[in-house]
Design a protein around this motif. Structure first.
Motif, PDB file in Angstrom:
ATOM      1  N   GLY A  88      50.227  34.238  72.224  1.00 40.62           N
ATOM      2  CA  GLY A  88      50.123  34.603  70.811  1.00 40.62           C
ATOM      3  C   GLY A  88      51.316  35.377  70.280  1.00 40.62           C
ATOM      4  O   GLY A  88      51.432  35.586  69.072  1.00 40.62           O
ATOM      5  N   HIS A  89      52.171  35.810  71.192  1.00 43.53           N
ATOM      6  CA  HIS A  89      53.364  36.558  70.782  1.00 43.53           C
ATOM      7  C   HIS A  89      54.654  35.878  71.194  1.00 43.53           C
ATOM      8  O   HIS A  89      55.712  36.195  70.675  1.00 43.53           O
ATOM      9  CB  HIS A  89      53.344  37.969  71.375  1.00 43.53           C
ATOM     10  N   GLY A  90      54.572  34.955  72.111  1.00 48.77           N
ATOM     11  CA  GLY A  90      55.771  34.278  72.568  1.00 48.77           C
ATOM     12  C   GLY A  90      56.651  35.169  73.412  1.00 48.77           C
ATOM     13  O   GLY A  90      56.172  36.068  74.119  1.00 48.77           O
ATOM     14  N   LEU A  91      57.954  34.947  73.336  1.00 51.72           N
ATOM     15  CA  LEU A  91      58.930  35.734  74.085  1.00 51.72           C
ATOM     16  C   LEU A  91      59.486  36.827  73.185  1.00 51.72           C
ATOM     17  O   LEU A  91      60.032  36.547  72.121  1.00 51.72           O
ATOM     18  CB  LEU A  91      60.076  34.827  74.554  1.00 51.72           C
TER      19      LEU A  91
ATOM     20  N   TYR B 259      59.271  26.455  72.561  1.00 45.50           N
ATOM     21  CA  TYR B 259      59.734  27.575  71.747  1.00 45.50           C
ATOM     22  C   TYR B 259      60.922  27.153  70.888  1.00 45.50           C
ATOM     23  O   TYR B 259      61.872  26.547  71.383  1.00 45.50           O
ATOM     24  CB  TYR B 259      60.205  28.738  72.622  1.00 45.50           C
TER      25      TYR B 259
ATOM     26  N   PHE C 190      62.950  34.329  68.996  1.00 44.76           N
ATOM     27  CA  PHE C 190      62.033  33.247  69.346  1.00 44.76           C
ATOM     28  C   PHE C 190      60.833  33.204  68.412  1.00 44.76           C
ATOM     29  O   PHE C 190      60.366  34.235  67.919  1.00 44.76           O
ATOM     30  CB  PHE C 190      61.514  33.433  70.772  1.00 44.76           C
ATOM     31  N   GLY C 191      60.330  31.993  68.192  1.00 45.86           N
ATOM     32  CA  GLY C 191      59.025  31.845  67.581  1.00 45.86           C
ATOM     33  C   GLY C 191      57.951  32.153  68.604  1.00 45.86           C
ATOM     34  O   GLY C 191      58.239  32.436  69.771  1.00 45.86           O
ATOM     35  N   LYS C 192      56.681  32.086  68.180  1.00 43.70           N
ATOM     36  CA  LYS C 192      55.588  32.427  69.075  1.00 43.70           C
ATOM     37  C   LYS C 192      55.221  31.297  70.046  1.00 43.70           C
ATOM     38  O   LYS C 192      54.418  31.492  70.954  1.00 43.70           O
ATOM     39  CB  LYS C 192      54.359  32.839  68.268  1.00 43.70           C
ATOM     40  N   GLY C 193      55.816  30.144  69.840  1.00 39.64           N
ATOM     41  CA  GLY C 193      55.584  29.039  70.751  1.00 39.64           C
ATOM     42  C   GLY C 193      54.470  28.117  70.296  1.00 39.64           C
ATOM     43  O   GLY C 193      53.509  28.545  69.645  1.00 39.64           O
TER      44      GLY C 193
END
Lengths: 114, 116
Positions: A40-43, B90, B106-109
């Motif tokens: 939910g937050h990614g990298l 991503y 980065f986006g959240k994926g």
């Protein structure tokens, strides 16, 4: 092939304890990075470095310190670990070129803080 | 500050059908580069493709993307997905603002799940 290694690969720590995550790269890249990955937050970028002796704050540096003693090594330090720091941590290296320079990621460290 | 938005958290597609993963961005800078990284289960993220040229299609491993600065987008597309494409994708933005700064935002994926 670029090579970034991390140790340990898995770590269980207790709340309030000190945790050190290590990263080594053989790419001779000047730049190194620490990210954490959460659903939910990614990298999200924690700290990064332009070279030996330098460390810079990323987007979420609170509760973390970093150390870059050499070109090859970059450590992430949790002085007082908390359960909210349970996550997967990725180290990456990259060349300081404009435009197309990519980042090469290590295999990740899964940290659980109890 | 700079930001990357990936609107879909999960995209499920049937094998053989096309897919598009959305990526939009906000930045005050014009000198920018964009990346798509792919992360397979229990592996590290790795570069899939990249671009910094407006309106130029970039392709790799059957995927393609075109940077459209007019709409602030860098969507990832594939005409026929395979089961092996199931992964986390991503989108990332790099601003070339001078110096040796090479931060990626980065986006959240988006998790792509391909079903048979």
């Amino acid at each position: 092939e670029a090579a970034v290694t991390q140790s340990p690969r898995n770590k269980v720590a207790v709340t309030g304890g000190k945790v050190t995550l290590s990263c080594n790269q053989t790419n001779n890249h000047n730049n190194m990075y620490w990210y954490r990955q959460d659903t939910g937050h990614g990298l999200r970028l924690i700290h990064y470095s332009y070279g030996a002796g330098s460390t810079e704050k990323g987007d979420i540096p609170d509760g973390y310190k970093a150390s870059r003693p050499s070109q090859e090594n970059f450590s992430l330090i949790l002085e007082l670990a908390t359960p909210s720091q349970t996550s997967v941590y990725f180290c990456a290296s990259g060349a300081p070129l404009r435009g197309y320079a990519e980042q090469f990621f290590g295999p990740g460290t899964r940290l659980t803080v109890l | 500050g700079d930001s990357v938005t990936q609107t879909e958290g999960l995209v499920t597609v049937t094998e053989g059908l096309p897919v598009m993963l959305n990526c939009t961005y906000q930045t005050a800078y014009s000198d920018v580069a964009f990346f798509w990284y792919v992360q397979y289960l229990n592996e590290a993220p790795k570069l899939l493709l990249r671009s910094s040229t407006d309106n130029k299609r970039t392709e790799h491993q059957g995927f393609h993307a075109t940077l459209h600065k007019s709409s602030s987008s860098f969507h990832l597309q594939k005409s026929s997905v395979q089961l092996s494409d199931s992964a986390l994708y991503y989108c990332a933005l790099r601003v070339n603002s001078g110096g040796s700064n090479a931060k990626l935002t980065f986006g959240k994926g988006t998790k792509l799940s391909v079903k048979s």
